[in-house]
Design an enzyme around this catalytic site. Structure first.
Site, short mmCIF file in Angstrom:
data_model
loop_
_atom_site.label_atom_id
_atom_site.label_comp_id
_atom_site.label_asym_id
_atom_site.label_seq_id
_atom_site.Cartn_x
_atom_site.Cartn_y
_atom_site.Cartn_z
CG ASP A 23 46.04 39.46 122.66
OD1 ASP A 23 45.56 40.01 121.64
OD2 ASP A 23 47.25 39.49 122.93
CB CYS A 83 47.67 37.87 119.84
SG CYS A 83 49.06 37.03 119.08
CB THR A 133 53.06 39.38 116.58
OG1 THR A 133 52.98 38.40 117.64
CG2 THR A 133 53.76 40.63 117.06
CG HIS A 185 50.97 22.60 99.85
ND1 HIS A 185 52.20 22.93 99.32
CD2 HIS A 185 50.14 22.45 98.79
CE1 HIS A 185 52.11 22.98 97.99
NE2 HIS A 185 50.86 22.71 97.65
CG HIS A 197 50.30 18.46 99.87
ND1 HIS A 197 51.57 18.98 99.98
CD2 HIS A 197 49.89 18.68 98.60
CE1 HIS A 197 51.90 19.53 98.81
NE2 HIS A 197 50.91 19.35 97.96
C1 RB5 Z 1 50.32 41.88 123.68
O1 RB5 Z 1 51.00 43.04 124.00
C2 RB5 Z 1 51.13 41.05 122.69
O2 RB5 Z 1 52.28 40.57 123.31
C3 RB5 Z 1 50.31 39.92 122.14
O3 RB5 Z 1 49.17 40.44 121.55
C4 RB5 Z 1 50.95 39.06 121.08
O4 RB5 Z 1 51.47 39.85 120.06
C5 RB5 Z 1 51.89 38.04 121.55
O5 RB5 Z 1 52.42 37.25 120.76
#
Ligand code: RB5
Length: 165
Positions: free
Chosen positions: A7, A64, A66, A97, A132
């Site tokens: 993203d 993304c 996180t 695994h 596994h």
């Molecule tokens: C975008 O602000 C953020 O929410 C997205 O990149 C991601 O971290 C969502 O899980």
């Protein structure tokens, strides 16, 4: 062929990873985002997951902020084992695994240097197979049962504790 997508939050890291893959002579297919403007992670994660699950690409990398949204979205697709990794040990073990076929990264969590090491650890580790493989097969059976293919019996089977080694 490696499918890659991000993203807006993962866009910059995605571009760096694409360059890194090119340096390693590993072909990749870019599913976007194509700039840093707001882009929802769900459709891009779903498109990369589809490419991997359908066999058009062997593996996928999703980024993304996180890595959490991307991993959740990708794991909705049957046949996808997406691993969110913030360290090289988890990345290696997700291959050895879990036979993880998608790597998810958090661009706001890991630095760029660590991200490249995680990518390399994940790309270079083989699947160990053996016991596994039996567990990965259980995941496939669980998916089938959740999708209605096998009814509830298989799900119960998969949830029963197995003898571990
Ligand atoms: C975008 O602000 C953020 O929410 C997205 O990149 C991601 O971290 C969502 O899980």
């Amino acid at each position: 062929m490696i499918a890659i997508g991000s993203d807006h939050a993962g866009f910059r890291l995605k571009e760096l990873i694409i360059r890194h893959l090119e340096e390693r002579a590993l072909p990749c297919r870019d599913f976007g985002a194509f700039d840093g403007r707001g882009a929802d992670y769900v459709p891009i994660g779903a498109a990369v997951a589809e490419a991997v699950a359908a066999g058009a690409c062997e593996r996928g990398i999703l980024i993304c902020g996180t890595g959490i949204g991307m991993s959740i979205a990708a794991n909705k697709r049957a046949g996808i084992r997406a691993a969110l990794c913030g360290d090289t040990y988890s990345a290696e073990l997700s291959r050895r695994h879990n036979d993880a076929n998608v790597l998810a990264l958090g661009a706001r969590v890991v630095g760029e240097g660590l991200a490249m090491r995680i990518v390399d650890a994940w790309l270079d580790a083989p699947f160990d197979g053996g016991r596994h493989l039996e567990r990965v097969k259980l995941i496939s059976r669980l998916e089938e049962s959740v999708l209605g293919g096998l009814g509830g019996g298989a799900a119960a089977d998969c949830q029963r504790p197995q003898k571990c080694s």
